[in-house]
Design an enzyme around this catalytic site. Structure first.
Site, PDB file in Angstrom:
ATOM      1  N   GLU A 126       0.904  -1.148  -0.025  1.00  0.00           N
ATOM      2  CA  GLU A 126      -0.221  -0.049  -0.033  1.00  0.00           C
ATOM      3  C   GLU A 126       0.804   1.209   0.112  1.00  0.00           C
ATOM      4  O   GLU A 126       1.932   1.031   0.271  1.00  0.00           O
ATOM      5  CB  GLU A 126      -0.961   0.155   1.295  1.00  0.00           C
ATOM      6  CG  GLU A 126      -1.850  -1.278   1.347  1.00  0.00           C
ATOM      7  CD  GLU A 126      -2.678  -1.087   2.378  1.00  0.00           C
ATOM      8  OE1 GLU A 126      -2.592  -0.173   3.323  1.00  0.00           O
ATOM      9  OE2 GLU A 126      -3.573  -2.173   2.648  1.00  0.00           O
ATOM     10  N   ARG A 265      35.759  -7.195 -29.809  1.00  0.00           N
ATOM     11  CA  ARG A 265      36.203  -5.869 -29.686  1.00  0.00           C
ATOM     12  C   ARG A 265      37.669  -5.907 -29.432  1.00  0.00           C
ATOM     13  O   ARG A 265      38.334  -6.357 -28.789  1.00  0.00           O
ATOM     14  CB  ARG A 265      35.580  -5.189 -28.403  1.00  0.00           C
ATOM     15  CG  ARG A 265      36.027  -3.757 -28.280  1.00  0.00           C
ATOM     16  CD  ARG A 265      35.574  -2.805 -29.277  1.00  0.00           C
ATOM     17  NE  ARG A 265      35.809  -1.467 -29.054  1.00  0.00           N
ATOM     18  CZ  ARG A 265      35.495  -0.462 -29.658  1.00  0.00           C
ATOM     19  NH1 ARG A 265      34.890  -0.476 -30.823  1.00  0.00           N
ATOM     20  NH2 ARG A 265      35.772   0.798 -29.153  1.00  0.00           N
ATOM     21  N   GLN A 276      43.778  -9.367 -18.969  1.00  0.00           N
ATOM     22  CA  GLN A 276      43.559  -9.979 -17.862  1.00  0.00           C
ATOM     23  C   GLN A 276      42.354  -9.095 -16.962  1.00  0.00           C
ATOM     24  O   GLN A 276      41.682  -9.768 -16.299  1.00  0.00           O
ATOM     25  CB  GLN A 276      44.716 -10.188 -16.803  1.00  0.00           C
ATOM     26  CG  GLN A 276      44.684 -11.138 -16.033  1.00  0.00           C
ATOM     27  CD  GLN A 276      45.784 -11.298 -14.933  1.00  0.00           C
ATOM     28  OE1 GLN A 276      46.264 -10.524 -14.583  1.00  0.00           O
ATOM     29  NE2 GLN A 276      46.211 -12.559 -15.033  1.00  0.00           N
ATOM     30  N   GLU A 360       8.872  -8.210  -3.756  1.00  0.00           N
ATOM     31  CA  GLU A 360       8.989  -9.393  -2.976  1.00  0.00           C
ATOM     32  C   GLU A 360       9.796  -9.486  -1.797  1.00  0.00           C
ATOM     33  O   GLU A 360      10.357 -10.463  -1.498  1.00  0.00           O
ATOM     34  CB  GLU A 360       9.083 -10.656  -3.863  1.00  0.00           C
ATOM     35  CG  GLU A 360       7.789 -10.476  -5.156  1.00  0.00           C
ATOM     36  CD  GLU A 360       7.445 -11.763  -5.499  1.00  0.00           C
ATOM     37  OE1 GLU A 360       7.836 -12.968  -4.852  1.00  0.00           O
ATOM     38  OE2 GLU A 360       6.702 -11.779  -6.505  1.00  0.00           O
ATOM     39  N   GLY A 361      10.209  -8.190  -1.190  1.00  0.00           N
ATOM     40  CA  GLY A 361      10.788  -7.952  -0.222  1.00  0.00           C
ATOM     41  C   GLY A 361      12.379  -7.582  -0.586  1.00  0.00           C
ATOM     42  O   GLY A 361      12.958  -8.332  -1.351  1.00  0.00           O
TER      43      GLY A 361
END
Ligand SMILES: Cc1cc2nc3c(=O)[nH]c(=O)nc-3n(C[C@H](O)[C@H](O)[C@H](O)COP(=O)(O)OP(=O)(O)OC[C@H]3O[C@@H](n4cnc5c(N)ncnc54)[C@H](O)[C@@H]3O)c2cc1C
Length: 376
Positions: A126, A265, A276, A360-361
């Site tokens: 809410e 690339r 690395q 959802e939390g």
């Protein structure tokens, strides 16, 4: 211990991956750009039995089990995150109705949900009550042969496209009692607000709902009076495995684009994947995602075996969504400037995954659940 998926789980993975790559991924950028609910994807999910994965065939479901469900959701979200969250909430709604509903409620709603004749929605939050789910103010007063709902809900996924919405409301102030109701669209006093303008998962339907003297019959109560919070929290336990899977799916897609890009690339006379610094980023990202996936599978496995899994679902959600966010950031960095523009899908993945640590939390609430389970 056996880390291999079963033949059936492998088939689900292959079928849903192929669907998601061929049909959902190619439309995902347009769905995001236009902020359009992808109804055609919802129909395809229904055709393939992916909207009723957690209840039996006798009610139109596929009863595929939590592990297959986690795999399917990961694959759908990897192609289109907006479609993934719509699928997640529909399955969560159906499972709650199957677990807590009467036979009449199951017969009415489950075939509709699995056939895709509307989505399922779950209305807990809410404007004044988010993490503090017990602090709801929407009320349901008993009157005659029914209840009268008053109040409003915020951020409800599938709210405008739902054939049924589970609405949590206060049925008694003292002692405080919360109950759950199954509400259908179009009934007097129930109205749907405008769609939220969101950062990510822009094709998912997120709306506010309001109830003004909205009368529902007593038979619309889901579970017993006062069981609303229990139903909501138990649905969220299962839902968290889903959101964790959603995050893994989105982040895997981002990592896959970044890995391919690093091979192609060239800078300073070599592929950037030969530096690395880039190799380690990719290695760390892949390791984090595998760790998240293991936590997801553990929670889903426990649920499948009817063992307690609440703490494990919170661990899976906490780790997979936080790691998934890190992986999407890394993936964007690997693409440099090309990661920041819409030519590649990585900026969308980063926007889409952001909400997974919130709904959802939130991650903070997952830590609360985990620490309460540890400390009692
Ligand atoms: C796109 C989207 C879809 C959603 N779909 C649904 C849906 O379908 N159904 C539904 O019911 N809800 C839905 N939600 C709502 C969502 O679940 C809430 O936004 C979430 O639970 C957080 O509540 P809040 O936004 O009110 O934040 P608040 O609860 O106000 O939290 C704000 C901040 O304070 C922190 N906080 C709060 N309490 C504590 C505490 N005790 N300890 C430490 N930190 C704390 C939070 O972690 C957060 O960082 C959706 C939200 C979004 C954005």
């Amino acid at each position: 211990m056996d880390f291999r998926l079963t033949d059936v789980q492998l088939q689900v993975e292959e079928m849903v991956r192929s669907l998601s790559r061929k049909e959902f991924a190619p439309r995902a950028a347009q769905v995001d750009d236009e902020g359009r609910y992808p109804a055609e994807n919802h129909r395809r999910l229904a055709e393939l039995g992916l909207l009723g994965m957690l209840f039996p065939a006798s009610f139109g479901g596929a009863e595929a089990g939590p592990v297959s469900y986690a795999i399917a959701l990961r694959e759908v979200a990897g192609g289109c995150a907006s479609t993934g969250v719509g699928m997640a909430v529909t399955n969560m709604t159906g499972e709650a109705i199957f677990r807590f509903g009467t036979d009449a409620q199951r017969r009415r709603y489950l075939p509709m949900l699995s056939a895709g004749n509307g989505a399922g929605a779950f209305a807990l939050t809410e404007p004044g009550a988010g993490s503090d789910a017990g602090g709801l103010s929407t009320s349901a007063r008993e009157e005659g042969d029914g209840y009268v709902l008053d109040g409003s809900k915020a951020f409800i996924t599938n709210g405008a496209n739902a054939c049924v919405t589970i609405v949590m409301a206060v049925t008694r102030k003292s002692p405080r009692t919360i109950s759950a109701f199954l509400v259908e669209p179009g009934i007097p006093g129930f109205s749907i607000g405008k769609s939220e303008h969101k950062m990510g998962i822009r094709g998912s339907d997120t709306v506010s709902l309001s109830f003004e003297e909205c009368r529902v019959p007593k038979s619309s109560m889901l579970g017993a009076p006062g069981e609303g919070l229990k139903i909501a929290l138990s649905a969220l336990d299962g839902g968290r495995i889903g959101i964790a899977s959603q995050a893994i799916g989105i982040a895997r897609s981002a990592l896959s684009t970044a890995t391919e890009y690093a091979r192609d690339r060239r800078q300073f006379g070599q592929a950037i994947g030969e530096f690395q610094a880039i190799q380690w980023k990719l290695a760390d990202a892949a390791t984090e995602l595998d760790a998240g996936q293991m936590l997801v599978f553990r929670a889903a496995f426990l649920k499948e075996k009817n063992l307690p899994y609440s703490k494990e679902a919170s661990m899976a959600k906490l780790f997979a969504t936080e790691a998934g966010n890190r992986v999407c950031h890394t993936a964007l960095q690997v693409l440099g400037g090309y990661g920041y523009v819409r030519e590649y899908p990585v900026e969308r993945h980063l926007r889409d995954i952001r909400v997974t640590t919130i709904y959802e939390g939130t991650s903070e609430i997952q830590r609360l659940v985990i620490s309460r389970a540890l400390c009692g």
